[in-house]
Structure formats: C-alpha cells, structure tokens
Design a protein around this motif. Structure first.
Motif, PDB file in Angstrom:
ATOM      1  N   LEU A 156       0.833  -1.211   0.000  1.00 38.67           N
ATOM      2  CA  LEU A 156       0.000   0.000   0.000  1.00 38.67           C
ATOM      3  C   LEU A 156       0.861   1.253   0.000  1.00 38.67           C
ATOM      4  CD1 LEU A 156      -2.706  -1.095   2.613  1.00 38.67           C
ATOM      5  CD2 LEU A 156      -3.079  -0.767   0.162  1.00 38.67           C
ATOM      6  N   ALA A 157       2.018   1.179   0.678  1.00 39.10           N
ATOM      7  CA  ALA A 157       2.870   2.360   0.824  1.00 39.10           C
ATOM      8  C   ALA A 157       3.417   2.836  -0.520  1.00 39.10           C
ATOM      9  CB  ALA A 157       4.017   2.054   1.792  1.00 39.10           C
ATOM     10  N   LYS A 158       3.536   1.899  -1.470  1.00 42.55           N
ATOM     11  CA  LYS A 158       4.024   2.271  -2.815  1.00 42.55           C
ATOM     12  C   LYS A 158       3.181   3.369  -3.429  1.00 42.55           C
ATOM     13  CE  LYS A 158       5.552  -2.390  -3.924  1.00 42.55           C
ATOM     14  NZ  LYS A 158       5.093  -3.604  -4.634  1.00 42.55           N
TER      15      LYS A 158
ATOM     16  N   LEU B 212       0.867   7.491   3.733  1.00 41.18           N
ATOM     17  CA  LEU B 212       0.838   6.368   4.666  1.00 41.18           C
ATOM     18  C   LEU B 212       2.271   6.019   5.085  1.00 41.18           C
ATOM     19  CD1 LEU B 212      -1.435   4.281   5.692  1.00 41.18           C
ATOM     20  CD2 LEU B 212      -0.478   2.736   3.993  1.00 41.18           C
ATOM     21  N   ALA B 213       3.139   5.933   4.097  1.00 38.48           N
ATOM     22  CA  ALA B 213       4.538   5.551   4.347  1.00 38.48           C
ATOM     23  C   ALA B 213       5.247   6.541   5.263  1.00 38.48           C
ATOM     24  CB  ALA B 213       5.284   5.435   3.021  1.00 38.48           C
ATOM     25  N   GLY B 214       4.807   7.805   5.258  1.00 31.79           N
ATOM     26  CA  GLY B 214       5.502   8.840   6.028  1.00 31.79           C
ATOM     27  C   GLY B 214       4.984   9.001   7.443  1.00 31.79           C
ATOM     28  N   ALA B 215       3.833   8.407   7.759  1.00 34.69           N
ATOM     29  CA  ALA B 215       3.218   8.614   9.080  1.00 34.69           C
ATOM     30  C   ALA B 215       3.590   7.479  10.026  1.00 34.69           C
ATOM     31  CB  ALA B 215       1.700   8.692   8.926  1.00 34.69           C
TER      32      ALA B 215
ATOM     33  N   ALA C 218      -5.079  -0.136   8.902  1.00 34.34           N
ATOM     34  CA  ALA C 218      -4.570   0.360   7.613  1.00 34.34           C
ATOM     35  C   ALA C 218      -4.543  -0.738   6.558  1.00 34.34           C
ATOM     36  CB  ALA C 218      -3.167   0.939   7.800  1.00 34.34           C
ATOM     37  N   THR C 219      -4.420  -1.984   6.971  1.00 30.80           N
ATOM     38  CA  THR C 219      -4.201  -3.055   6.003  1.00 30.80           C
ATOM     39  C   THR C 219      -5.366  -4.028   5.869  1.00 30.80           C
ATOM     40  OG1 THR C 219      -3.110  -4.353   7.734  1.00 30.80           O
ATOM     41  CG2 THR C 219      -1.695  -3.015   6.311  1.00 30.80           C
TER      42      THR C 219
END
Lengths: 345, 345
Positions: free
Chosen positions: A105-107, A112-115, A143-144
């Motif tokens: 998902l972060a891709k 999302l990847a930064g939090a 989240a997932t």
C-alpha cells in the motif's frame, strides 16, 4: 394359478438392488470402522504422557459407560493457532501479512509511508514489529485489513498465502502446520468434537484458509474481532465492509470472552502454547469434569525453534510452567513428543 | 478329515453375532428412513405456496444431482425469534423479562426505582416500553442483565421462565412457540442444515432455553451482544461477568454483522417477520444461488394476532411487502398457511 415362492425366496425379496447397495455400504463402513480402530490415530506422536493424555481423554469422554462421558453436543475443543498449530517464529504470520500489505500500500500512498507507526514499521522490520504496542498493531491492522468488503479481504489474504514463502524453509506458510496437531484435530472430530480456533490473529484472516488447511469451517473461527458495516454495492447487492473498530482483542483474558461470545460453553479441551492462552485453559478447566488442557513447548531448535522464557513471540514464562504442573495441564515437548513436525518431513 | 462347509455357509460366516447386530441396526435404520420419507415433514402447514417453497428448497439444495445442490458444510439457516418462532405481542418476551426483573430489583433499590428511565418504565408498563428509545433499552438491559456471571444470568432467566405466564393464554412463554416453525427447523436439521437464531434479544437470554425449547445449541445463537469481563471467583476459579457495554445491536443492519461475526457465511435460508429482519434476508440473498427468504405475516387475530403495518412491535411496513414481492421472498400467512399455531392446540 398363483405362483408361490419358497419361503426363503420370500424373505430375501426384501433385498431389492437399491437396498442391497445400502446394505453393502453399511458392511463396508463396518469393515472400515474396524480397520480404523486398529490404526494408530496419532502416528506422528511418540509414545509418552502427552499422547496417552489425549487418547485417555478421548476414550473417557466418548464412552457412555464412563463417568466422564460428555454428550456429543458439549464436545468442544479450542485451539490457539500461532505457535500451537503452526510456526510463529520469527513473527506471527498474520502480522507478516499486515507488514507485507503495508509495503504494498505504501508504494501508492506516500502519506501512509511517512506517518507513524507505519514509517518505523516499514524501516524497522520484524524487530520493530516485535516491540509494537497494542495501539501500533491496531493502527497497522486498520490500515491493512479494513475498508474492503469481507470477501475482498479473504481474496487478498489467499493471494498473499499463494505466493509468500517462509524465510527458513522456503515454503508457503500453510505448509508450516504441525502434523501432530492436525492429527489431534482429526481424532477429536472423528469422535464428535467440534474443533474451534481461538486465535489472537484477525478472525477473517484465519477464515480465509481455515477450512482448506485445517478442516475448520468459518463459524468455528474465533479471532480478534473488528466491526463490519452493512451497505449495498453499485448493483444494489447487500455487502459488509471491514471497519477499523476493534470489538474484541482475542488474547489473554480476551480468549474466554471470545469463547463465550461464539460458543457459549466451556471448552472440553483447550490447546495453547503461551501466556496468551493461560486464561483460555483456566476457563476450560473451570467447566469441571474431564477437561484436557495442553501447552505446546517449543524446545526443538533443530527441527523448529527453541524459545527462551522471555521471547517476545509466544512468551512461555516459568510461572506458566508452574501453573501447568499445579493444575494438571499437560506440557507437550516438541522435541520428545513429536515424531515429526511437518507433513513433508 | 477336514470338514468343509458348503459355499453358502462359508460366505455367511462373516456374520458373527456382533456384526449381525450392526447389520440389523442398519436395516432398521433403512426401514425407518423409508417410513420417514413417506410422512409429511410439515404436518402443521396447509398445502400452498409457502409449504411448497420450503419443500422445494430442501429438495433442490440437498440433491447432489440438482444444479442448486449445496454442500453440507454451507447449509446454514437463520431464524429471527420474536414474531418468527414465538409470540411477540403485546411485547417482546426479552423485554418483559427485563421489566419483571426491574420490578424485582426496585424493591430493594429505591435509588434505581427513582431514576429515569426506570421510574417511568415501572409506572408506564408495556406502553412506555413500546415507546422506549434505544438508549432507554440499553440502560434497562444494563440494569437487569449485567453484573452477574454468565451462569447466574442463565439461571435467573430460567427461573423466570418457569413461573411467568403469558396474559392471554396463561401459559409459559416457552409454550408460545409456533409449531409450524419448529417443524421447519427440524426438517432443515434432518437435511444437514445448521439452524441458527439471529435475534434482536440478548444472546445470553435466548441461550438460557434455546437448546431445550428449539434444539438450538448455544454456539448457534446470535443475539444482541454485550461484553463480558474475565476474572476469578473466591475459590480462584475462572469466571465471566456480564458487562454493561454493548458490542453489537443485533437488529436491522446489525443482523448481517452478527451473522458475519458468528457464522462467516451468507445463510442459505433466512426467516423473519418484520423490518428488523430486512437486511438479514437481503444478505442471505446476496450469497447467490438457491436461497430461501421467508417472512411470517401476522394476519390471524383470532388464533394469534393481526398487526397493522404501523405496529410498534414487529413492524411490517408495506415497503417490506413490496420488496418481498419484487425479490421473490415468500410471505407466510399465519391464517392461510398454518393448520395450527401451537403444539397444544
């Protein structure tokens, strides 16, 4: 003139072909049952107190002439999953799924990847995950594993299981099931027991493969529960969506709560492997009469893993060992009690 | 000299006495099964489209050669209780229990009797109860059905059911079960269906008598869910206490949510009687294939009750009738479809 059949023909006339077939099937069943009774139902177990405890329990609770007899309706056995029926090292598989899904998902979602906690979970890997707080895990779970329909979640989990491989053996996670425990489940079911999972992992995660891998239907999977939301899809069809609202954290004291919610009886037998299963075993025993409480002890570094008491995954403190001894719970030594661990060995 | 048996004796020598007994039992079973097949499985139903729909559904979903065949594992049928399997007028029985219990508790607790909503519920009786908000009901539920162990609650409910009598017929509430619906449950179970309750009433209320009255075990009772608390009694035994925290309001959209939580499949058949069952029937139908959705319509003032569309208890609006007609749900007319309503008629 009426043609009269001899008496013996008359009596045999009951045996019409269709009935003969049923009779034949009955005979075959009889032969099969006899053959089965002569086969060791637990071939992956070494002789010893653990194997004997299981066999004695099944005999006592299913023999109507035994004072410990349990009527079929009350035959409930509950199993923890991670560490009890499949490998949980170096990390619980449901958590590995969440982390893999988070990476995917972060891709597409840099926000999302930064939090936090996602940023450190993505960079810290399994070690960071082992230290995660309940709050972190709830956020990772939300989240997932929420926002999609219950069917979509099941499909996502199955797709991951089809391709993901364990780092040590290079096999699908669903092949890391303990063959001896599968045999216990099958033995219990063959004697009228309903086998339930009572897992700390997400209920719908385990449901995605429980029937295929363990023969456990979705209605017999108790897990950590989140709410769903009812609505309609574009075609007007009723659908349920996974919601990020925790209803029950099915770990420790949550296990008896989940058992009451979904079963409403004390289990007659309960199987676990860590302090997260302590209350489930206590609750099984509180039902009184003949109850079987067992704990898998990971003491086989060569064939599987040997955990120290202070392991963050599958913690088995000395106090649990002491409680087991005091209360007559049976500790299963993987090293001594299991002839083989996996079906493919 | 070896004594040789004639060939036929030889072949019959398989029939040792113990095996003969099993064979005889098999034959008896066969005869019993044939006899059963010739008996009407729904004797309290008049011939008509409702009865035919049930019989056709059972035939189609259990015949392996039928395209609508359903494998045994997926055979799930869900039943609302109040108004579907027993009388719900002039008030839902679980609510009557709460009110009776409130009266009992109020004797010793003036502070309870003096506080709202209890004060007006005690003075206003059934009419006030019919107008109660969800918030009032949650408070009533918390005051009367929480704070005790799950076993104590079951005992309290059973004690009340033993002595309480319905105002119209002067009978125990458990005798106000609809005989035609009991026959449907039995027919479905005889064909491998698991019969579940999916009730707006409290899960542990219905569990107190579901097995005895309906043959439905506690693990097949989905109801309005409250949390429990794990702890130990004075003797150190593990116990669960009913907590005043609502987990799921099992009404309307809550019914599919409860079904997913406890069953994890779309029901193959669903039975209800009011707009509180609408979403359950929609969710059953969304599973696709051969599904049976039925609604009991109370149109028999003489033998039971006839509700207006705007009845506060068991509301059956015209829009529900229209949806049923559009979607092929079958409406059961108590007056026309049921030969008798109660077992004691």
């Amino acid at each position: 003139m009426t043609r009269r059949l001899p008496a013996w023909r008359n009596s045999v006339s009951f045996l019409r072909p269709d009935r003969l077939i049923v009779l034949a099937l009955c005979c075959l069943l009889l032969v099969a049952a006899t053959a089965l009774a002569q086969t060791d139902p637990l071939p992956s177990w070494n002789e010893g107190p653990a194997k004997q405890a299981i066999l004695a329990f099944v005999r006592a609770t299913t023999d109507p002439s035994n004072p410990s007899y349990v009527r079929p309706e009350a035959r409930i056995a509950t199993f923890d999953q991670d560490g009890t029926t499949w490998v949980e090292q170096p990390m619980y598989t449901p958590m590995l799924y969440c982390l893999a899904r988070l990476r995917e998902l972060a891709k597409d979602k840099p926000e999302l990847a930064g939090a936090e906690p996602f940023k450190s979970l993505l960079s810290g890997g399994l070690e960071r995950l082992a230290d995660a707080s309940t709050d972190d895990i709830v956020k990772l779970y939300a989240a997932t594993m929420t926002g999609m329909t219950v069917e979509e979640l099941g499909n996502q989990v199955r797709r991951w299981l089809d391709t993901a491989r364990d780092a040590r053996w290079g096999r699908p996670y669903t092949e890391l099931v303990y063959q001896p425990m599968l045999e216990v489940m099958q033995l219990l079911r063959a004697h009228g027991y309903k086998t339930y999972f009572v897992t700390g992992g997400g209920q719908d995660f385990l449901r995605a493969y429980a029937e295929k891998v363990y023969g456990v239907p979705p209605e017999q999977v108790v897990g950590t529960l989140n709410a769903t939301k009812f609505g309609y899809d574009a075609a007007g069809k009723a659908v349920l969506t996974e919601e990020p609202r925790l209803l029950l954290n099915n770990v420790g004291p949550g296990k008896p709560q989940g058992i009451h919610l979904m079963i409403g009886r004390h289990p007659q037998a309960a199987f676990g492997n860590s302090d997260g299963d302590k209350e489930m075993l206590e609750y099984a025993q509180a039902g009184g009469g003949a109850r079987l409480m067992m704990l898998v002890r990971h003491d086989d570094a060569e064939r599987e893993y040997a955990y120290a008491a202070q392991s963050k995954i599958g913690t088995f403190p000395d106090s649990l060992l002491a409680e087991a001894a005091q209360k007559g719970w049976v500790v299963i030594s993987m090293k001594q009690d299991w002839k083989r661990i996996f079906s493919w060995e």
